[in-house]
Design a protein around this motif. Structure first.
Motif, PDB file in Angstrom:
ATOM      1  N   ARG A  87      14.845   3.982  -1.827  1.00 50.00           N
ATOM      2  CA  ARG A  87      14.287   3.364  -3.029  1.00 50.00           C
ATOM      3  C   ARG A  87      13.031   2.564  -2.704  1.00 50.00           C
ATOM      4  O   ARG A  87      12.006   2.697  -3.380  1.00 50.00           O
ATOM      5  N   TRP A  88      13.104   1.743  -1.668  1.00 47.18           N
ATOM      6  CA  TRP A  88      11.950   0.909  -1.319  1.00 47.18           C
ATOM      7  C   TRP A  88      10.773   1.771  -0.892  1.00 47.18           C
ATOM      8  O   TRP A  88       9.622   1.451  -1.194  1.00 47.18           O
ATOM      9  N   ASN A  89      11.040   2.872  -0.222  1.00 48.53           N
ATOM     10  CA  ASN A  89       9.970   3.778   0.180  1.00 48.53           C
ATOM     11  C   ASN A  89       9.302   4.396  -1.045  1.00 48.53           C
ATOM     12  O   ASN A  89       8.067   4.464  -1.132  1.00 48.53           O
ATOM     13  N   ALA A  90      10.104   4.865  -1.994  1.00 47.57           N
ATOM     14  CA  ALA A  90       9.550   5.465  -3.213  1.00 47.57           C
ATOM     15  C   ALA A  90       8.748   4.446  -4.019  1.00 47.57           C
ATOM     16  O   ALA A  90       7.668   4.760  -4.542  1.00 47.57           O
ATOM     17  N   LEU A  91       9.254   3.220  -4.112  1.00 47.45           N
ATOM     18  CA  LEU A  91       8.534   2.181  -4.852  1.00 47.45           C
ATOM     19  C   LEU A  91       7.241   1.786  -4.141  1.00 47.45           C
ATOM     20  O   LEU A  91       6.219   1.517  -4.783  1.00 47.45           O
ATOM     21  N   ARG A  92       7.264   1.766  -2.816  1.00 49.72           N
ATOM     22  CA  ARG A  92       6.052   1.454  -2.056  1.00 49.72           C
ATOM     23  C   ARG A  92       5.005   2.544  -2.260  1.00 49.72           C
ATOM     24  O   ARG A  92       3.821   2.266  -2.473  1.00 49.72           O
ATOM     25  N   GLN A  93       5.448   3.812  -2.229  1.00 51.41           N
ATOM     26  CA  GLN A  93       4.519   4.912  -2.484  1.00 51.41           C
ATOM     27  C   GLN A  93       3.969   4.846  -3.904  1.00 51.41           C
ATOM     28  O   GLN A  93       2.782   5.118  -4.136  1.00 51.41           O
ATOM     29  N   ASP A 135      -5.819   6.751   3.763  1.00 55.70           N
ATOM     30  CA  ASP A 135      -5.504   6.769   5.195  1.00 55.70           C
ATOM     31  C   ASP A 135      -4.024   6.478   5.443  1.00 55.70           C
ATOM     32  O   ASP A 135      -3.382   7.120   6.283  1.00 55.70           O
ATOM     33  N   ALA A 136      -3.474   5.519   4.712  1.00 50.23           N
ATOM     34  CA  ALA A 136      -2.049   5.185   4.866  1.00 50.23           C
ATOM     35  C   ALA A 136      -1.168   6.353   4.419  1.00 50.23           C
ATOM     36  O   ALA A 136      -0.162   6.672   5.066  1.00 50.23           O
ATOM     37  N   LEU A 137      -1.530   6.999   3.332  1.00 48.98           N
ATOM     38  CA  LEU A 137      -0.740   8.130   2.834  1.00 48.98           C
ATOM     39  C   LEU A 137      -0.791   9.318   3.791  1.00 48.98           C
ATOM     40  O   LEU A 137       0.194  10.047   3.938  1.00 48.98           O
ATOM     41  N   GLU A 138      -1.921   9.516   4.445  1.00 45.64           N
ATOM     42  CA  GLU A 138      -2.038  10.613   5.419  1.00 45.64           C
ATOM     43  C   GLU A 138      -0.984  10.476   6.515  1.00 45.64           C
ATOM     44  O   GLU A 138      -0.410  11.469   6.963  1.00 45.64           O
ATOM     45  N   LYS A 139      -0.700   9.249   6.921  1.00 45.98           N
ATOM     46  CA  LYS A 139       0.250   9.021   8.019  1.00 45.98           C
ATOM     47  C   LYS A 139       1.671   9.413   7.662  1.00 45.98           C
ATOM     48  O   LYS A 139       2.491   9.638   8.552  1.00 45.98           O
ATOM     49  N   THR A 154       3.511   9.657  -8.399  1.00 46.12           N
ATOM     50  CA  THR A 154       2.392   8.725  -8.565  1.00 46.12           C
ATOM     51  C   THR A 154       1.255   9.053  -7.615  1.00 46.12           C
ATOM     52  O   THR A 154       0.077   9.033  -8.005  1.00 46.12           O
ATOM     53  N   VAL A 155       1.583   9.366  -6.369  1.00 46.56           N
ATOM     54  CA  VAL A 155       0.551   9.743  -5.401  1.00 46.56           C
ATOM     55  C   VAL A 155      -0.170  11.004  -5.881  1.00 46.56           C
ATOM     56  O   VAL A 155      -1.400  11.090  -5.840  1.00 46.56           O
ATOM     57  N   GLY A 156       0.574  11.980  -6.366  1.00 46.12           N
ATOM     58  CA  GLY A 156      -0.035  13.206  -6.884  1.00 46.12           C
ATOM     59  C   GLY A 156      -0.995  12.920  -8.030  1.00 46.12           C
ATOM     60  O   GLY A 156      -2.096  13.486  -8.098  1.00 46.12           O
TER      61      GLY A 156
END
Length: 198
Positions: A87-93, A135-139, A154-156
């Motif tokens: 959940r925290w990962n999805a919310l951070r993204q 840059d952060a998303l690439e990682k 959201t990223v999409g």
């Protein structure tokens, strides 16, 4: 259900992408309205899109709130994971994607105005946020799935907004993992059926 709608808004796109992923898009009436329309102000004091009215007459605004509401309706797989690290990962993204959009929309407006040192500094500040977020998303892009979470959707939508409004500033060079993920994600219904217009 009813949404105050703009086909060019990345935030509206995010809501509609969630609705498609949840199988709810056909149940949502789209109301095309300008943000200065008094009718919009009547149910959203912020006079912004997206604004949303539930079947019970509850008014919701801001895409994270509307998307979480949509995740509570129906029986499709949840986009917001339950408690824990997922959940925290999805919310951070989601926050990274929203941050890209938050930095890009005002920058687009500022670029169109006469330039001075203060405006240029503001534009550069916002562009820096986008570059760092990409840059952060690439990682972590190699771990992304098929638009299965609010973060991925959201990223999409954020990447699609950069293509739509900032094609002269391509984000793909130097980001092969993110580019490969997006090339697949943009063909899936939540993104393919919500391409921005206007």
């Amino acid at each position: 259900m009813k949404i105050a709608y703009s086909a060019a808004s990345p935030y509206v796109r995010k809501v509609m992408a969630c609705a498609i992923a949840r199988g709810l898009d056909s149940k949502i009436e789209r109301w095309t309205v300008g943000t200065t329309d008094p009718a919009l102000l009547a149910f959203n004091p912020l006079s912004k899109v997206p604004s949303f009215i539930t079947d019970d007459g509850l008014t919701l605004f801001d895409s994270p709130v509307i998307c979480e509401y949509l995740d509570s309706v129906g029986s499709a797989p949840k986009l917001f994971p339950a408690t824990g690290p997922a959940r925290w990962n999805a919310l951070r993204q989601q926050a990274l994607g929203d941050g890209i959009m938050d930095a890009s929309q005002p920058r687009r407006r500022e670029i169109a105005l006469p330039q001075d040192d203060g405006r240029k500094a503001y534009i550069d500040l916002q562009r820096g946020k986008v570059i760092r977020a990409i840059d952060a998303l690439e990682k972590e892009a190699a771990s992304f799935g098929n638009l299965a979470t609010i973060g991925e959707i959201t990223v999409g939508c954020a990447l699609g907004y950069l293509d739509f409004r900032f094609a002269n500033e391509p984000w793909r060079p130097g980001h092969p993992q993110l580019e490969a993920w997006y090339a697949k994600a943009v063909k899936l219904p939540p993104l393919a059926e919500t391409m921005p217009k206007g």
